[in-house]
Design a protein around this motif. Sequence first.
Motif, PDB file in Angstrom:
ATOM      1  N   GLY A  17      29.807 -63.148  14.899  1.00  0.00           N
ATOM      2  CA  GLY A  17      30.096 -64.129  15.932  1.00  0.00           C
ATOM      3  C   GLY A  17      29.918 -65.564  15.485  1.00  0.00           C
ATOM      4  O   GLY A  17      30.474 -66.487  16.083  1.00  0.00           O
ATOM      5  N   ARG A  18      29.150 -65.777  14.420  1.00  0.00           N
ATOM      6  CA  ARG A  18      28.962 -67.142  13.909  1.00  0.00           C
ATOM      7  C   ARG A  18      30.152 -67.611  13.073  1.00  0.00           C
ATOM      8  O   ARG A  18      30.333 -68.808  12.870  1.00  0.00           O
ATOM      9  N   TRP A  19      30.964 -66.654  12.583  1.00  0.00           N
ATOM     10  CA  TRP A  19      32.036 -67.010  11.662  1.00  0.00           C
ATOM     11  C   TRP A  19      33.419 -66.717  12.216  1.00  0.00           C
ATOM     12  O   TRP A  19      34.393 -67.337  11.800  1.00  0.00           O
ATOM     13  N   LEU A  20      33.508 -65.760  13.128  1.00  0.00           N
ATOM     14  CA  LEU A  20      34.811 -65.361  13.656  1.00  0.00           C
ATOM     15  C   LEU A  20      35.088 -66.055  14.974  1.00  0.00           C
ATOM     16  O   LEU A  20      34.159 -66.410  15.717  1.00  0.00           O
ATOM     17  N   PRO A  21      36.350 -66.241  15.338  1.00  0.00           N
ATOM     18  CA  PRO A  21      36.673 -66.713  16.688  1.00  0.00           C
ATOM     19  C   PRO A  21      36.312 -65.638  17.711  1.00  0.00           C
ATOM     20  O   PRO A  21      36.033 -64.486  17.367  1.00  0.00           O
ATOM     21  N   ARG A  22      36.336 -66.007  18.980  1.00  0.00           N
ATOM     22  CA  ARG A  22      35.905 -65.081  20.026  1.00  0.00           C
ATOM     23  C   ARG A  22      36.694 -63.782  19.999  1.00  0.00           C
ATOM     24  O   ARG A  22      36.121 -62.683  20.096  1.00  0.00           O
ATOM     25  N   ALA A  23      38.006 -63.860  19.837  1.00  0.00           N
ATOM     26  CA  ALA A  23      38.820 -62.637  19.819  1.00  0.00           C
ATOM     27  C   ALA A  23      38.441 -61.750  18.634  1.00  0.00           C
ATOM     28  O   ALA A  23      38.374 -60.520  18.755  1.00  0.00           O
ATOM     29  N   GLY A  24      38.164 -62.365  17.475  1.00  0.00           N
ATOM     30  CA  GLY A  24      37.767 -61.578  16.318  1.00  0.00           C
ATOM     31  C   GLY A  24      36.432 -60.902  16.508  1.00  0.00           C
ATOM     32  O   GLY A  24      36.233 -59.743  16.113  1.00  0.00           O
ATOM     33  N   SER A  25      35.489 -61.608  17.143  1.00  0.00           N
ATOM     34  CA  SER A  25      34.173 -61.023  17.408  1.00  0.00           C
ATOM     35  C   SER A  25      34.283 -59.849  18.373  1.00  0.00           C
ATOM     36  O   SER A  25      33.649 -58.804  18.186  1.00  0.00           O
ATOM     37  N   ASP A  26      35.106 -60.014  19.430  1.00  0.00           N
ATOM     38  CA  ASP A  26      35.303 -58.927  20.389  1.00  0.00           C
ATOM     39  C   ASP A  26      35.959 -57.724  19.727  1.00  0.00           C
ATOM     40  O   ASP A  26      35.581 -56.568  19.985  1.00  0.00           O
ATOM     41  N   LEU A  48      32.450 -45.103  27.815  1.00  0.00           N
ATOM     42  CA  LEU A  48      32.374 -46.183  28.798  1.00  0.00           C
ATOM     43  C   LEU A  48      32.115 -47.527  28.128  1.00  0.00           C
ATOM     44  O   LEU A  48      32.595 -48.559  28.603  1.00  0.00           O
ATOM     45  N   VAL A  49      31.357 -47.532  27.043  1.00  0.00           N
ATOM     46  CA  VAL A  49      31.138 -48.788  26.316  1.00  0.00           C
ATOM     47  C   VAL A  49      32.457 -49.304  25.743  1.00  0.00           C
ATOM     48  O   VAL A  49      32.744 -50.505  25.793  1.00  0.00           O
ATOM     49  N   VAL A  50      33.272 -48.406  25.204  1.00  0.00           N
ATOM     50  CA  VAL A  50      34.597 -48.816  24.725  1.00  0.00           C
ATOM     51  C   VAL A  50      35.399 -49.424  25.879  1.00  0.00           C
ATOM     52  O   VAL A  50      36.035 -50.484  25.729  1.00  0.00           O
ATOM     53  N   ALA A  51      35.370 -48.756  27.043  1.00  0.00           N
ATOM     54  CA  ALA A  51      36.110 -49.264  28.203  1.00  0.00           C
ATOM     55  C   ALA A  51      35.584 -50.625  28.640  1.00  0.00           C
ATOM     56  O   ALA A  51      36.362 -51.536  28.965  1.00  0.00           O
ATOM     57  N   VAL A  52      34.258 -50.800  28.648  1.00  0.00           N
ATOM     58  CA  VAL A  52      33.664 -52.068  29.088  1.00  0.00           C
ATOM     59  C   VAL A  52      34.000 -53.190  28.121  1.00  0.00           C
ATOM     60  O   VAL A  52      34.332 -54.312  28.540  1.00  0.00           O
ATOM     61  N   LEU A  53      33.926 -52.928  26.822  1.00  0.00           N
ATOM     62  CA  LEU A  53      34.256 -53.979  25.857  1.00  0.00           C
ATOM     63  C   LEU A  53      35.736 -54.344  25.923  1.00  0.00           C
ATOM     64  O   LEU A  53      36.101 -55.512  25.737  1.00  0.00           O
ATOM     65  N   ALA A  54      36.594 -53.355  26.175  1.00  0.00           N
ATOM     66  CA  ALA A  54      38.015 -53.667  26.349  1.00  0.00           C
ATOM     67  C   ALA A  54      38.250 -54.456  27.632  1.00  0.00           C
ATOM     68  O   ALA A  54      39.022 -55.430  27.663  1.00  0.00           O
ATOM     69  N   TYR A  55      37.564 -54.051  28.713  1.00  0.00           N
ATOM     70  CA  TYR A  55      37.704 -54.751  29.998  1.00  0.00           C
ATOM     71  C   TYR A  55      37.242 -56.208  29.887  1.00  0.00           C
ATOM     72  O   TYR A  55      37.855 -57.119  30.471  1.00  0.00           O
ATOM     73  N   SER A  56      36.140 -56.433  29.165  1.00  0.00           N
ATOM     74  CA  SER A  56      35.543 -57.769  29.115  1.00  0.00           C
ATOM     75  C   SER A  56      36.057 -58.603  27.950  1.00  0.00           C
ATOM     76  O   SER A  56      35.406 -59.563  27.549  1.00  0.00           O
ATOM     77  N   TRP A  57      37.209 -58.240  27.414  1.00  0.00           N
ATOM     78  CA  TRP A  57      37.812 -59.011  26.326  1.00  0.00           C
ATOM     79  C   TRP A  57      38.001 -60.457  26.785  1.00  0.00           C
ATOM     80  O   TRP A  57      38.753 -60.739  27.696  1.00  0.00           O
ATOM     81  N   ARG A  58      37.237 -61.377  26.202  1.00  0.00           N
ATOM     82  CA  ARG A  58      37.254 -62.791  26.585  1.00  0.00           C
ATOM     83  C   ARG A  58      36.978 -62.963  28.074  1.00  0.00           C
ATOM     84  O   ARG A  58      37.558 -63.820  28.742  1.00  0.00           O
TER      85      ARG A  58
END
Length: 548
Positions: A6-15, A72-82
Amino acid sequence: MVLVAGRWLPRAGSDAFALGWAGLTAGVLGVLWHRAGDGAVRTVVGGWEPGVGITLHADRLGAGLALLAAVLVVAVLAYSWRYFDEPPREHTGAFPALVLLFEGGMVGFALTGDLFNAFVFFELMGVAAYALTGYRIEDPRPLHGALTFGVINSIGGYATLLGIGLIYGRTGELGMARVGVRLAGEQADALLVCAFVLLLTGMLVKAAAVPFHFWLPDAHAVAPTPVCMLLSGVMVELGVYGTYRIQHTVFEPAAIVPASVFRDIFLVLGVLTALLGAVMCWQQRHLKRLLAYSTVAHTGLFLTGVALVSRDALSGTALYIAGHAAVKAALFGLVGVLLDRHGSVDEHRLHGRGRGLRTAGAAFACGGLALAGMPPFAAGLGKAAAEHAAGVHHPWVIAVYVAVSALTGGAVLRAGLRVFYGAGPRPELRPPPDEMTGSHEPPEIKEPVRGIPPTMTGVPVALVAACLVAGLLPYAAPVPGWTPAGVLLGLLSTTLAAASATAALRWPAASSHVIRPPARLHSGRVGDYVAWLTAGMAVLTVVLAVRV
């Protein structure tokens, strides 16, 4: 690694980086679940001998819950993309990293065969959940909800740790199966009764069983929507699993707490939890609290299924939990869409304002029907299997399943019809002085004027569709599949849910706030909740001491 990225990648890359790790975890756990089959996969960490090393135990049930958490974690991380406001650059990976840490605690708890290691993962799960609940630190309400969550769950964790200490002092063992062997032949004395109650207190707090449940609606009302998807979708269910695992592996084989005693006590506890949760769910207009109390009600049904002490009931309950997890996560996700668009989760103020969200409205209605037990959703099939098992020795429990499903499903249908379709007359906006409405919630996304991201509706729709598909799959015994009785009971609870929703929309004044005393008990004061937790421990101790 996510924090560093997260310190080096943009938000989309970190997600994307976090989502990739979550997907890999789900794949590995899928392989483990398949390999466990009808037996179990066991290992001792580090190759140490049992009794020294930490035992990991993956049977079909534990590996299945771990897999459910990972999916569900996969679903939550996809849902909360940015999903959230763009944080400072150095904190870009904070939210996904906390979600992955939360996942680590849940998966570890589901797979451990060691009492102390279960406590460690129990606390890891709790710490991550506290931070996620209070993630919006600029708003005092999430901090208050996180504080309540933290205090009550910490007391439950301390109780569990004390129980582990008593068991270790008596047996010199921490492995669950080895403790059961060491206790074989011993009489149930005061120490073992206290140890049982202390161990289960932490599990019942996590499971939000009455009267240990007060933290849950307060936390759900203020936690970010993706966090609610995990809290209601899988964390609460892990508390039910922990209760079953401790009884089934430690105390029942040693005849310390016979199956009949466990059945009688937890059948009453499950029914009380289900009925109180259903009544409170029906009374809510704050949509997050409505769904939270629905979780309490269904937790009561899950505890009832576990208390029946039969393989059929346990298998049906496991499927019920999986279907409920998908649907409840989807419903919270759809409420997040409303919060994003309108800055409110008040059912009355949102009357007709969701008309343009056709896909979300259809998915919300399907979620309500699934909670009501409608065939062919997987939640309905799990409910039918549990009802079938209950009917063998406790036919009256079937009425509880039907009534609770009808009330919770009806509440969701009423809210969905009112919000997404503008059904019924415009309701009264002025609430009673002691009621939370959620009418002025700040949007969780910085720019709600932009279009809704596809993932915010796509993920909930996919979860509801998965629940539907899972209900159509052929299952081997002991899940009997759809039977005529199961279909009829599912249709009955669905019909009652639709009828109650229609009546509430047609006569809102007559159908709201019928029962106020239970609502007054949920005061929002931590001291009150601690008092109820203490009273619950005392009652459980006395009843258990009398029975064993």
